[in-house]
Motif scaffolding. Sequence first.
Motif, PDB file in Angstrom:
ATOM      1  N   ASP A 182      45.233  29.391  -1.645  1.00  0.00           N
ATOM      2  CA  ASP A 182      44.127  29.405  -0.656  1.00  0.00           C
ATOM      3  C   ASP A 182      42.826  28.537  -1.504  1.00  0.00           C
ATOM      4  O   ASP A 182      42.217  27.958  -0.974  1.00  0.00           O
ATOM      5  CB  ASP A 182      43.595  31.025  -0.485  1.00  0.00           C
ATOM      6  CG  ASP A 182      42.322  30.833   0.244  1.00  0.00           C
ATOM      7  OD1 ASP A 182      42.359  30.441   1.676  1.00  0.00           O
ATOM      8  OD2 ASP A 182      41.477  31.440  -0.209  1.00  0.00           O
ATOM      9  N   ARG A 185      43.241  24.886  -1.185  1.00  0.00           N
ATOM     10  CA  ARG A 185      42.693  24.528   0.341  1.00  0.00           C
ATOM     11  C   ARG A 185      41.004  24.524   0.430  1.00  0.00           C
ATOM     12  O   ARG A 185      40.591  23.640   0.842  1.00  0.00           O
ATOM     13  CB  ARG A 185      43.349  25.348   1.121  1.00  0.00           C
ATOM     14  CG  ARG A 185      44.877  25.283   1.239  1.00  0.00           C
ATOM     15  CD  ARG A 185      45.641  26.049   2.215  1.00  0.00           C
ATOM     16  NE  ARG A 185      44.941  25.834   3.724  1.00  0.00           N
ATOM     17  CZ  ARG A 185      44.068  26.554   4.199  1.00  0.00           C
ATOM     18  NH1 ARG A 185      43.598  27.837   3.706  1.00  0.00           N
ATOM     19  NH2 ARG A 185      43.784  26.312   5.548  1.00  0.00           N
ATOM     20  N   TRP A 186      40.479  25.778  -0.178  1.00  0.00           N
ATOM     21  CA  TRP A 186      39.156  25.705   0.037  1.00  0.00           C
ATOM     22  C   TRP A 186      38.325  24.890  -0.905  1.00  0.00           C
ATOM     23  O   TRP A 186      37.385  24.139  -0.507  1.00  0.00           O
ATOM     24  CB  TRP A 186      39.007  27.313  -0.204  1.00  0.00           C
ATOM     25  CG  TRP A 186      37.647  27.674  -0.252  1.00  0.00           C
ATOM     26  CD1 TRP A 186      36.594  27.643   1.005  1.00  0.00           C
ATOM     27  CD2 TRP A 186      36.718  28.271  -1.497  1.00  0.00           C
ATOM     28  NE1 TRP A 186      35.361  28.061   0.354  1.00  0.00           N
ATOM     29  CE2 TRP A 186      35.574  28.393  -0.992  1.00  0.00           C
ATOM     30  CE3 TRP A 186      37.050  28.438  -2.661  1.00  0.00           C
ATOM     31  CZ2 TRP A 186      34.412  29.097  -2.055  1.00  0.00           C
ATOM     32  CZ3 TRP A 186      35.976  28.903  -3.559  1.00  0.00           C
ATOM     33  CH2 TRP A 186      34.780  29.303  -3.100  1.00  0.00           C
ATOM     34  N   GLU A 191      44.765  20.276   3.046  1.00  0.00           N
ATOM     35  CA  GLU A 191      45.731  21.113   3.347  1.00  0.00           C
ATOM     36  C   GLU A 191      46.834  20.861   2.289  1.00  0.00           C
ATOM     37  O   GLU A 191      47.221  19.706   1.918  1.00  0.00           O
ATOM     38  CB  GLU A 191      46.330  20.897   4.796  1.00  0.00           C
ATOM     39  CG  GLU A 191      45.648  21.604   5.824  1.00  0.00           C
ATOM     40  CD  GLU A 191      45.505  22.846   5.847  1.00  0.00           C
ATOM     41  OE1 GLU A 191      46.190  23.517   4.967  1.00  0.00           O
ATOM     42  OE2 GLU A 191      44.710  23.664   6.756  1.00  0.00           O
ATOM     43  N   PRO A 302      37.125  33.339   5.023  1.00  0.00           N
ATOM     44  CA  PRO A 302      38.596  32.834   5.501  1.00  0.00           C
ATOM     45  C   PRO A 302      39.238  33.395   6.880  1.00  0.00           C
ATOM     46  O   PRO A 302      38.964  34.746   7.079  1.00  0.00           O
ATOM     47  CB  PRO A 302      39.422  33.418   4.285  1.00  0.00           C
ATOM     48  CG  PRO A 302      38.510  33.848   3.310  1.00  0.00           C
ATOM     49  CD  PRO A 302      37.202  34.124   3.838  1.00  0.00           C
ATOM     50  N   ASP A 306      43.495  30.186   7.731  1.00  0.00           N
ATOM     51  CA  ASP A 306      43.518  30.234   6.661  1.00  0.00           C
ATOM     52  C   ASP A 306      45.021  30.911   6.000  1.00  0.00           C
ATOM     53  O   ASP A 306      45.723  30.591   5.387  1.00  0.00           O
ATOM     54  CB  ASP A 306      42.320  30.614   5.827  1.00  0.00           C
ATOM     55  CG  ASP A 306      41.400  29.564   5.951  1.00  0.00           C
ATOM     56  OD1 ASP A 306      41.487  28.259   5.737  1.00  0.00           O
ATOM     57  OD2 ASP A 306      40.293  30.215   6.208  1.00  0.00           O
ATOM     58  N   TYR A 338      39.395  27.048  14.899  1.00  0.00           N
ATOM     59  CA  TYR A 338      39.217  27.345  13.570  1.00  0.00           C
ATOM     60  C   TYR A 338      38.619  25.865  12.993  1.00  0.00           C
ATOM     61  O   TYR A 338      38.749  25.760  11.703  1.00  0.00           O
ATOM     62  CB  TYR A 338      40.556  27.486  12.996  1.00  0.00           C
ATOM     63  CG  TYR A 338      41.211  28.800  13.578  1.00  0.00           C
ATOM     64  CD1 TYR A 338      40.740  30.017  13.382  1.00  0.00           C
ATOM     65  CD2 TYR A 338      41.975  28.813  14.472  1.00  0.00           C
ATOM     66  CE1 TYR A 338      41.150  31.285  13.821  1.00  0.00           C
ATOM     67  CE2 TYR A 338      42.726  29.879  14.974  1.00  0.00           C
ATOM     68  CZ  TYR A 338      41.953  31.307  14.579  1.00  0.00           C
ATOM     69  OH  TYR A 338      42.590  32.419  15.203  1.00  0.00           O
TER      70      TYR A 338
END
Length: 339
Positions: A182, A185-186, A191, A302, A306, A338
């Motif tokens: 996570d 990605r953040w 991705e 999130p 996510d 999203y």
Amino acid sequence: MAQRGTLGVAVVGTGKMGADHVRRIQEVTSGARVSAVVDVDAERAKAVAARVDGCTAYTDPAAAMAAADVDAVLIASPGPAHEAALLTAFEHGLPVLCEKPLTPDAASALRVLEAERKLGRRLVQVGFMRRYDAEYLRLKSLLRTGQLGRPLLLHNRHRNVASAPGWRSEMLINDSVVHEMDVTRWLLDQEITAVTVLRPRPSANAPDALQDPQFVVFETDGGAVVDVEIFVNCGFGYQVQAEVVCERGTARIGDGHAMVTNMAGRWGGTIAQDFTERFADAYDRELRTWVDATRAGEVIGPSVWDGYAVAAVCEAGVRSLEDGGRVEVELVERPKLYG
């Protein structure tokens, strides 16, 4: 939108995490109270409820969510129970903070995603608490400025003192590296497209049959390469560290040097012993953010997307662990809901 009054929260699951969230809502979060707790263990639910004035104990999440004094839901039950609880919350239009994982696999996460998409609005914030950690927030803020240039590499270390009884090799991916999935990605706004899991010689301190440590490599759709050392029986402490390597510089967090002592010919500090100590402030900030947003009629943080994307990456990681080699991540097209 005008703020609601005090938010009545039903906490589903009263194990270690759920009970700690009950305490957190009552003691460190303003604007909310625990109005219901739910657990399949009726006696445990009653024991937790007895510590909170006006709190009712339930064994059925649906019954709690139908109660007049429940305005929102915090899901902290085991992952396999999440889908049913989430879909029930959707039926009642209740906003949810759902601890990770969203669900245990990509197929069930996709069902939740489709159900929320049909509602036409977000109701769920997924509990990836590292996004609320002060050090990770500073790193994210720095990357947003562009001062360091484009991120090229991200190195992560994730160590635990010892694994819990019954841990299996795939749990290092699904329960530990899930956090690096996570934050990758953040932090990078990219991705993950492929996963490779390498299997070093297991530590003599790892229980029989547990592949520990593991070395995990992610590839992203932005061309970055990310590595994760996961070592859940390191023996000395709980460490989470990250270093991003960019075109014009690097940045590192997690050294834990808030205080360094020098005495008797030695220097040193302390190392946290588990995640509840290391990320206590992040959990507090996460809960406060969720309560404030919910009272304002908003859903931030999130998302179900996510949670679904990370579930898909986990599945690719477990396949690589079991079968060897590079495994590509398969994702559906991202719905407009999203972003």
